[in-house]
Design a protein around this motif. Structure first.
Motif, short mmCIF file in Angstrom:
data_model
loop_
_atom_site.label_atom_id
_atom_site.label_comp_id
_atom_site.label_asym_id
_atom_site.label_seq_id
_atom_site.Cartn_x
_atom_site.Cartn_y
_atom_site.Cartn_z
N GLU A 185 68.28 -139.42 -47.26
CA GLU A 185 69.01 -140.76 -47.00
C GLU A 185 70.39 -140.79 -46.46
N SER A 207 66.92 -140.63 -53.27
CA SER A 207 66.13 -141.59 -53.71
C SER A 207 64.72 -140.54 -53.75
N GLN A 209 62.29 -140.32 -52.06
CA GLN A 209 61.55 -140.32 -50.59
C GLN A 209 60.27 -139.34 -50.65
N ARG A 231 74.05 -141.02 -55.20
CA ARG A 231 74.56 -140.70 -53.82
C ARG A 231 76.10 -140.61 -53.93
N HIS A 456 67.06 -145.65 -40.57
CA HIS A 456 66.55 -145.63 -41.98
C HIS A 456 66.69 -144.03 -42.41
N HIS A 457 65.62 -143.33 -42.41
CA HIS A 457 65.31 -142.24 -42.47
C HIS A 457 64.65 -141.40 -41.67
N GLY A 501 65.08 -151.98 -48.65
CA GLY A 501 64.54 -151.51 -47.52
C GLY A 501 63.44 -150.57 -47.60
N SER A 503 59.97 -148.80 -45.12
CA SER A 503 59.36 -148.48 -43.82
C SER A 503 57.76 -148.26 -43.69
N ILE A 547 58.61 -149.08 -49.95
CA ILE A 547 60.19 -149.79 -50.05
C ILE A 547 60.94 -149.34 -51.06
N ALA A 548 62.26 -149.81 -51.36
CA ALA A 548 62.93 -149.43 -52.65
C ALA A 548 63.97 -150.52 -52.51
N1 ASP Z 1 64.10 -144.01 -49.68
C1 ASP Z 1 64.46 -145.41 -49.14
C2 ASP Z 1 65.94 -145.60 -49.71
O1 ASP Z 1 66.07 -145.20 -50.96
C3 ASP Z 1 63.61 -146.60 -49.09
C4 ASP Z 1 62.42 -146.36 -48.65
O2 ASP Z 1 62.48 -146.12 -47.42
O3 ASP Z 1 61.12 -146.71 -49.31
O4 ASP Z 1 66.53 -146.42 -49.29
#
Ligand code: ASP
Length: 602
Positions: A185, A207, A209, A231, A456-457, A501, A503, A547-548
Motif C-alpha cells: 500500500e 491491508s 490486499q 500503517r 493505487h498499488h 478506493g 480497482s 474495493i476497501a
Molecule cells: N487494498 C486497497 C486499500 O487498502 C483497497 C483495494 O484496492 O481494494 O486501500
C-alpha cells in the motif's frame, strides 16, 4: 459501607421511562452523573448507556434512602428502586427523552464508590471538554460521555448492517492473518520481530490486499472482511495508525458491478441515520475532477468550479501568466459570489492559505461599484474585465486567480475553493454528496527520485485500451507514455473526503511483469517481495477486482464528526501513542534477548 447487588435486577434502562410507566415500581442502575442537594430533597441524574433519568430522594417519604443518598458522590454506582411519577408541567425537561418523569426513590444500594474524576465528564457543549490528552489518558471515563456512547453504538449498527448486506449479496467473511509480510500500500510497515527465526520480522498488514486476491485465485469468489489494518505514517486529523476497513473482493467483477454493490451498501447504511442516498452516484474521471474542482476528492455539496482563464489571456505580456501558459501551465480562477466586499485582510489570509498548497501568489478581481484588482496595472482594465467575464463573474462578485503548473494550480485553487466555502458557509448541513472518481492515472512520477510509483498499488490493472501504450512505454523505451496511462481504479468520495478506493486487478502474469518493470523493480526484487503471489498468478487466476472502505471515515460522516477519535473506542494520539496504557513501552531485556534484538544507543 458498600452494598451487594445480590439478586436485584434492573427493570429498565436509564433511558427507558416515559409517561406510560407512571405509577410503576422500577429498579434502575447506573452512575451518578450529577447530584443536587436541596435539604429535604436530593436529586440525582442517573446515567447508563441508554440515557439519563432523574431520581428524587424525599426525606419525608423515604427517610433512610434520603440519608444514604447524602453519602453519594459523582460517578458512584448505585441501584435505585422507587416509583415512576409524572413531573409537574413546569418541571418537564424536553432535552432528555425521560424528561417527562422522575423516579421517587424508596431504596438505594451503593454498589461502588468512585474517586473524583480528573475532569468533568458531562459538559453542556464540546467547548467545555477537558484537554484531549487528559481524556485519552482516562479514556474509560471519557467513554461514559453520551456522545461517544452514541457514536460507538452507531458504529456497531453500521458494521452490523454491512455484514447483513454483504451476506445477502452472497459474500463470505474470511479472516486473513495479521502476522504477515510487507503489503503493497505504500506506507511504512509496522513490524514484529520473530523469536523462532532470529533476525527475521513479520509485517502487520497495511491491508489484506494480496490475501484477498489469493482468495480469488483459490476460487472463493466473493470475499469480504471487516479488517484491521496498520500503517506507520505521519498522522493527520482523520488518520490513525491502526484502523478498520471493509475489505471486498469479487471474481469476474466489472467496475459496474462493484459500483452497484457499493452504492447499494451505502444506501442501506445511510438509512440508519434517516438519509436516502440517490443512486447511482455521479461519476467523474480523475482528469475531470482535478480540472473542475482542483481535487481528486471533490466536495460536491457546493459549486464554485475552477474556471480556465487561458482563453482570455492569450498573448498576455504579464510575465507570471505568460510563463505559466508558455510552459504547459495554467491560469485558473474561482468566482466568489458576492465577494466584491472581501477585505484586504481576507484576501491576504486566502493568499496565505493558497501558498500553503504551493501557489506563488494569489491574484484577484473585485467587481464592486468600481472595478478593483491586483492585476489592474499589469493587464489593464479591459483584460481584467475579460478575465472576470470568462470566469463567469457578475456584478458584486470576486475572482481569485492562480497561475502555475497544473498540479499546483489544482492543489491550491482546490484548497481555496474549500476554504471560501467554509468561510462563506456555502456548505449545506446534513447533506451527503457521494461520487465515484474513476480512471485514475496508473503511475505518479516523483520529481525527487525521478521514478514512477503506482498511484493505487502495483496490482491495479491498466485500462484495456491503454495496454498497447503500456507495452510501448515499457518494452519500447517510451517511458514518457507512462504519465498518460490510466488505471481501472476508482475512489468513492463523499463531502470532500475519500472514503474508499479500489480497482480491477491484474490477473495476467505478462501485464504484472510490465508493471514491475515500469516501477523499476527487477525480477529478483519482485520475487523477493511478492514471489508467492507471482507464483499463484500462474495457476489460473480469474479476472477480479475489489474495493476497501475506511469504517472510521464512514462512521465519522454518519455521526457528523471530524475527529476520527470520536468514532473509536481506544484511539491513539497524533504521535501514535496510547496515553491510557502507555504504549509503546520498553520491554524486558530478557524479552529482547529472546528476540535476538539489541537496542542501539540513542
Ligand atoms: N487494498 C486497497 C486499500 O487498502 C483497497 C483495494 O484496492 O481494494 O486501500
Amino acid at each position: 459501607m458498600l452494598d451487594n447487588l445480590g439478586e436485584l435486577r434492573r427493570t429498565h434502562s436509564c433511558g427507558a421511562l416515559r409517561d406510560e410507566q407512571v405509577g410503576q415500581s422500577v429498579t434502575l442502575m447506573g452512575w451518578v452523573a450529577r447530584r443536587r442537594d436541596f435539604g429535604p430533597l436530593t436529586f440525582f441524574d442517573l446515567r447508563d448507556r441508554d440515557g439519563i433519568t432523574q431520581v428524587v430522594f424525599n426525606e419525608e417519604t423515604a427517610r433512610e434512602a434520603h440519608a444514604k443518598a447524602k453519602d453519594v458522590r459523582g460517578e458512584y454506582v448505585i441501584a435505585v428502586t422507587g416509583e415512576v411519577v409524572r413531573r409537574d408541567e413546569s418541571q418537564r425537561n424536553a432535552k432528555i427523552a425521560t424528561g417527562g418523569v422522575e423516579v421517587q426513590a424508596r431504596e438505594i444500594l451503593i454498589l461502588n464508590d468512585a474517586r473524583t474524576p480528573p475532569f468533568q465528564i458531562e459538559v453542556a457543549s464540546s467547548d467545555g471538554l477537558a484537554s484531549e490528552d487528559l481524556r485519552l489518558k482516562y479514556r474509560y471515563l471519557d467513554l461514559r460521555r453520551p456522545q461517544l456512547q452514541a457514536n460507538l453504538r452507531l458504529r456497531h449498527r453500521a458494521v452490523a448492517e454491512i455484514r447483513r448486506y454483504m451476506d445477502e449479496q452472497g459474500f463470505t467473511e474470511i479472516e486473513t492473518p495479521i502476522l504477515i509480510k510487507s503489503t503493497p500500500e505504500g506506507a511504512r510497515d509496522y513490524v514484529v520481530p520473530s523469536r523462532t527465526f532470529p533476525g527475521k520480522f513479520y509485517a502487520l498488514p497495511q491491508s489484506p490486499q494480496l490475501f484477498k486476491q489469493l482468495c480469488m485465485i483459490a476460487g472463493l469468489d466473493k470475499y469480504y472482511q471487516i479488517a484491521h489494518c496498520f500503517r506507520d505514517e505521519d498522522l493527520r486529523a482523520d488518520r490513525q495508525p491502526e484502523f478498520t476497513q471493509l475489505d471486498v473482493e469479487m471474481s469476474f467483477a466489472t467496475t459496474e458491478q462493484i459500483y452497484t454493490l457499493i452504492e447499494g451498501l451505502f444506501a442501506r447504511v445511510f438509512k440508519l441515520i434517516g438519509v436516502e442516498l440517490q443512486t447511482p452516484f455521479p461519476r467523474l474521471s480523475y482528469a475531470e475532477a482535478v480540472g473542475r474542482y482542483g481535487s481528486d476528492k471533490p466536495d460536491l455539496r457546493f459549486g464554485m468550479e475552477l474556471q480556465d482563464l487561458a482563453p482570455a489571456l492569450e498573448g498576455t505580456p504579464f510575465p507570471p501568466f505568460a510563463s505559466a501558459l508558455e510552459s504547459g501551465g495554467q491560469v485558473k480562477g474561482i468566482v466568489v459570489k458576492g465577494g466584491a466586499n472581501l477585505s484586504r485582510k481576507s484576501l491576504d489570509e486566502l493568499q496565505e492559505h493558497a501558498k500553503r498548497y504551493g501557489a506563488g501568489a494569489l491574484a484577484w478581481v473585485k467587481l464592486g461599484d468600481e472595478l478593483s484588482s491586483s492585476l489592474l496595472k499589469a493587464l489593464g482594465e479591459d483584460a481584467v474585465r475579460r478575465g472576470a467575464e470568462t470566469a463567469g463573474a457578475g456584478g458584486g462578485d470576486a475572482v481569485l486567480i492562480i497561475a502555475g503548473k497544473p498540479k499546483t494550480v489544482a492543489a491550491s485553487l482546490g484548497a481555496l475553493r474549500n476554504e471560501v466555502a467554509r468561510r462563506d458557509k456555502l456548505i449545506p448541513e446534513k447533506t451527503y454528496a457521494p461520487l465515484w472518481v474513476t480512471e485514475f492515472p496508473m503511475f505518479e512520477f516523483n520529481d525527487e527520485d525521478g521514478r514512477y510509483y503506482p498511484m493505487h498499488h502495483p496490482f491495479t490493472s491498466p485500462l484495456d485500451e491503454d495496454l498497447p501504450l503500456f507495452e510501448r512505454a515499457v518494452e519500447g523505451g517510451e517511458t514518457e507514455l507512462l504519465r498518460g496511462m490510466r488505471a481501472k481504479a476508482y475512489d468513492a468520495v463523499m463531502n470532500g473526503s475519500e472514503i474508499g478506493g479500489g480497482s480491477i486487478r491484474i490477473h495476467r502474469r505478462d501485464v504484472q511483469r510490465l508493471v514491475f518493470k515500469a516501477l523499476g523493480m527487477t525480477e529478483e526484487k519482485a520475487r523477493e517481495r511478492f514471489g508467492f503471489f507471482l507464483d499463484a498468478l500462474e495457476y489460473g487466476t480469474p479476472p477480479h477486482g475489489g474495493i476497501a472502505f475506511g469504517i472510521e471515515r464512514l462512521v465519522m460522516l454518519l455521526a457528523g464528526t471530524e475527529n476520527i477519535r470520536d468514532v473509536m473506542a481506544f484511539p491513539k494520539t497524533a504521535s501514535a501513542a496510547d496515553l491510557m496504557i502507555d504504549a509503546p513501552g520498553a520491554i524486558d531485556p530478557q524479552q529482547l534477548d529472546e528476540l535476538h534484538i539489541g537496542i542501539a544507543k540513542q
